[in-house]
Design a protein around this motif. Structure first.
Motif, PDB file in Angstrom:
ATOM      1  N   GLY A  88     -10.397  -5.022   6.964  1.00 34.26           N
ATOM      2  CA  GLY A  88     -10.283  -6.013   8.025  1.00 34.26           C
ATOM      3  C   GLY A  88     -10.777  -7.403   7.691  1.00 34.26           C
ATOM      4  O   GLY A  88     -10.762  -8.298   8.536  1.00 34.26           O
ATOM      5  N   GLN A 107      -3.470   6.472   8.841  1.00 31.01           N
ATOM      6  CA  GLN A 107      -2.463   5.660   9.529  1.00 31.01           C
ATOM      7  C   GLN A 107      -1.140   6.403   9.695  1.00 31.01           C
ATOM      8  O   GLN A 107      -0.204   5.882  10.293  1.00 31.01           O
ATOM      9  CB  GLN A 107      -2.226   4.342   8.769  1.00 31.01           C
ATOM     10  CG  GLN A 107      -3.446   3.476   8.634  1.00 31.01           C
ATOM     11  CD  GLN A 107      -4.055   3.116   9.970  1.00 31.01           C
ATOM     12  OE1 GLN A 107      -3.366   2.662  10.878  1.00 31.01           O
ATOM     13  NE2 GLN A 107      -5.344   3.339  10.112  1.00 31.01           N
ATOM     14  N   LEU A 112      -7.354  -5.543  -1.962  1.00 30.12           N
ATOM     15  CA  LEU A 112      -6.659  -4.518  -1.172  1.00 30.12           C
ATOM     16  C   LEU A 112      -7.637  -3.815  -0.233  1.00 30.12           C
ATOM     17  O   LEU A 112      -7.353  -3.649   0.960  1.00 30.12           O
ATOM     18  CB  LEU A 112      -5.998  -3.483  -2.083  1.00 30.12           C
ATOM     19  CG  LEU A 112      -4.633  -3.829  -2.628  1.00 30.12           C
ATOM     20  CD1 LEU A 112      -4.283  -2.914  -3.800  1.00 30.12           C
ATOM     21  CD2 LEU A 112      -3.585  -3.727  -1.533  1.00 30.12           C
ATOM     22  N   VAL A 113      -8.786  -3.407  -0.760  1.00 28.72           N
ATOM     23  CA  VAL A 113      -9.780  -2.725   0.075  1.00 28.72           C
ATOM     24  C   VAL A 113     -10.282  -3.675   1.152  1.00 28.72           C
ATOM     25  O   VAL A 113     -10.373  -3.309   2.331  1.00 28.72           O
ATOM     26  CB  VAL A 113     -10.938  -2.156  -0.769  1.00 28.72           C
ATOM     27  CG1 VAL A 113     -12.011  -1.533   0.131  1.00 28.72           C
ATOM     28  CG2 VAL A 113     -10.427  -1.124  -1.767  1.00 28.72           C
ATOM     29  N   TYR A 170      -6.979   5.886   3.896  1.00 28.35           N
ATOM     30  CA  TYR A 170      -6.527   4.942   4.926  1.00 28.35           C
ATOM     31  C   TYR A 170      -5.059   5.207   5.249  1.00 28.35           C
ATOM     32  O   TYR A 170      -4.679   5.267   6.424  1.00 28.35           O
ATOM     33  CB  TYR A 170      -6.736   3.496   4.447  1.00 28.35           C
ATOM     34  CG  TYR A 170      -6.247   2.474   5.439  1.00 28.35           C
ATOM     35  CD1 TYR A 170      -7.085   2.020   6.450  1.00 28.35           C
ATOM     36  CD2 TYR A 170      -4.951   1.982   5.374  1.00 28.35           C
ATOM     37  CE1 TYR A 170      -6.636   1.085   7.373  1.00 28.35           C
ATOM     38  CE2 TYR A 170      -4.490   1.062   6.306  1.00 28.35           C
ATOM     39  CZ  TYR A 170      -5.336   0.614   7.301  1.00 28.35           C
ATOM     40  OH  TYR A 170      -4.887  -0.303   8.225  1.00 28.35           O
ATOM     41  N   MET A 171      -4.254   5.378   4.211  1.00 28.93           N
ATOM     42  CA  MET A 171      -2.828   5.677   4.426  1.00 28.93           C
ATOM     43  C   MET A 171      -2.672   6.957   5.243  1.00 28.93           C
ATOM     44  O   MET A 171      -1.876   7.003   6.180  1.00 28.93           O
ATOM     45  CB  MET A 171      -2.107   5.823   3.080  1.00 28.93           C
ATOM     46  CG  MET A 171      -1.947   4.545   2.302  1.00 28.93           C
ATOM     47  SD  MET A 171      -1.337   4.813   0.610  1.00 28.93           S
ATOM     48  CE  MET A 171       0.261   5.562   0.907  1.00 28.93           C
ATOM     49  N   TYR A 209      -8.776  -6.168   2.529  1.00 27.16           N
ATOM     50  CA  TYR A 209      -7.731  -6.376   3.527  1.00 27.16           C
ATOM     51  C   TYR A 209      -7.685  -5.215   4.524  1.00 27.16           C
ATOM     52  O   TYR A 209      -7.648  -5.425   5.739  1.00 27.16           O
ATOM     53  CB  TYR A 209      -6.366  -6.553   2.845  1.00 27.16           C
ATOM     54  CG  TYR A 209      -5.272  -6.822   3.832  1.00 27.16           C
ATOM     55  CD1 TYR A 209      -5.055  -8.108   4.315  1.00 27.16           C
ATOM     56  CD2 TYR A 209      -4.464  -5.793   4.324  1.00 27.16           C
ATOM     57  CE1 TYR A 209      -4.064  -8.367   5.248  1.00 27.16           C
ATOM     58  CE2 TYR A 209      -3.475  -6.031   5.251  1.00 27.16           C
ATOM     59  CZ  TYR A 209      -3.288  -7.322   5.705  1.00 27.16           C
ATOM     60  OH  TYR A 209      -2.303  -7.566   6.651  1.00 27.16           O
ATOM     61  N   TYR A 210      -7.701  -3.996   4.007  1.00 25.65           N
ATOM     62  CA  TYR A 210      -7.597  -2.844   4.897  1.00 25.65           C
ATOM     63  C   TYR A 210      -8.904  -2.519   5.605  1.00 25.65           C
ATOM     64  O   TYR A 210      -8.894  -1.800   6.611  1.00 25.65           O
ATOM     65  CB  TYR A 210      -6.995  -1.646   4.160  1.00 25.65           C
ATOM     66  CG  TYR A 210      -5.538  -1.924   3.856  1.00 25.65           C
ATOM     67  CD1 TYR A 210      -4.591  -1.920   4.870  1.00 25.65           C
ATOM     68  CD2 TYR A 210      -5.130  -2.275   2.568  1.00 25.65           C
ATOM     69  CE1 TYR A 210      -3.262  -2.243   4.621  1.00 25.65           C
ATOM     70  CE2 TYR A 210      -3.801  -2.590   2.314  1.00 25.65           C
ATOM     71  CZ  TYR A 210      -2.883  -2.573   3.341  1.00 25.65           C
ATOM     72  OH  TYR A 210      -1.565  -2.897   3.091  1.00 25.65           O
ATOM     73  N   THR A 221       0.842   7.239   7.203  1.00 25.71           N
ATOM     74  CA  THR A 221       1.783   6.810   6.172  1.00 25.71           C
ATOM     75  C   THR A 221       2.176   8.024   5.332  1.00 25.71           C
ATOM     76  O   THR A 221       1.337   8.846   4.977  1.00 25.71           O
ATOM     77  CB  THR A 221       1.136   5.760   5.253  1.00 25.71           C
ATOM     78  OG1 THR A 221       0.675   4.672   6.072  1.00 25.71           O
ATOM     79  CG2 THR A 221       2.119   5.235   4.225  1.00 25.71           C
ATOM     80  N   LEU A 260       0.861  -1.185   0.000  1.00 26.85           N
ATOM     81  CA  LEU A 260       0.000   0.000   0.000  1.00 26.85           C
ATOM     82  C   LEU A 260       0.893   1.229   0.000  1.00 26.85           C
ATOM     83  O   LEU A 260       1.426   1.632   1.024  1.00 26.85           O
ATOM     84  CB  LEU A 260      -0.933   0.001   1.209  1.00 26.85           C
ATOM     85  CG  LEU A 260      -1.958   1.142   1.241  1.00 26.85           C
ATOM     86  CD1 LEU A 260      -2.792   1.173  -0.031  1.00 26.85           C
ATOM     87  CD2 LEU A 260      -2.846   1.018   2.465  1.00 26.85           C
ATOM     88  N   LEU A 275      -8.223   4.006  -0.178  1.00 28.30           N
ATOM     89  CA  LEU A 275      -6.931   3.474   0.255  1.00 28.30           C
ATOM     90  C   LEU A 275      -5.966   4.601   0.617  1.00 28.30           C
ATOM     91  O   LEU A 275      -5.238   4.514   1.610  1.00 28.30           O
ATOM     92  CB  LEU A 275      -6.334   2.560  -0.822  1.00 28.30           C
ATOM     93  CG  LEU A 275      -7.057   1.225  -1.018  1.00 28.30           C
ATOM     94  CD1 LEU A 275      -6.645   0.571  -2.331  1.00 28.30           C
ATOM     95  CD2 LEU A 275      -6.801   0.296   0.162  1.00 28.30           C
TER      96      LEU A 275
END
Length: 126
Positions: A34, A119, A28-29, A115-116, A31-32, A121, A7, A112
């Motif tokens: 959950g 977090q 990918l979506v 989300y980064m 996974y993030y 990132t 990611l 995504l």
């Protein structure tokens, strides 16, 4: 969901440029969000999925279906809605050269990226 790409902004650009297939974008979506697939029980484990997504006991196909994509859009915090443009300089698709599929891929990419951001990132312009 093994072998997912990392990611990072390179992956986000690959989603936008359709260099990553739809199944991988979905994974990918998922996974993030959950979702985890339990091979032993052959079912989805949603114990790490936020309550607001638990109505989907199996992860939805965000590329093929509008309702979960609308929900994904609404789950992006207001301050992160324009991250593709603000952080990556994404100018969008040209009129007449995109359809619902590309729009949904852009939604997934923005989620995504959000989300980064949440977090902490580092989002590097490439």
């Amino acid at each position: 969901m093994n072998n997912l790409p990392p990611l990072n902004t390179e992956t986000i650009w690959k989603i936008l440029n359709e260099e990553i297939d739809d199944a991988t974008v979905n994974q990918l979506v998922w996974y993030y969000l959950g979702y985890r697939y339990d091979k032993n029980n052959q079912s989805w484990n949603i114990s790490n999925v936020a309550d607001s997504w638990q109505e989907y006991t199996e992860p939805p196909d965000f590329i093929a279906n509008r309702p979960p994509t609308v929900k994904l859009t609404r789950s992006i915090p207001k301050e992160n809605k324009q991250l593709l443009k603000e952080k990556l300089g994404f100018k969008g698709y040209k009129i007449g050269e995109f359809g619902p599929r590309q729009t949904r891929r852009a939604t997934a990419a923005n989620w995504l990226l959000s989300y980064m951001q949440q977090q902490g990132t580092t989002i590097e312009i490439e």
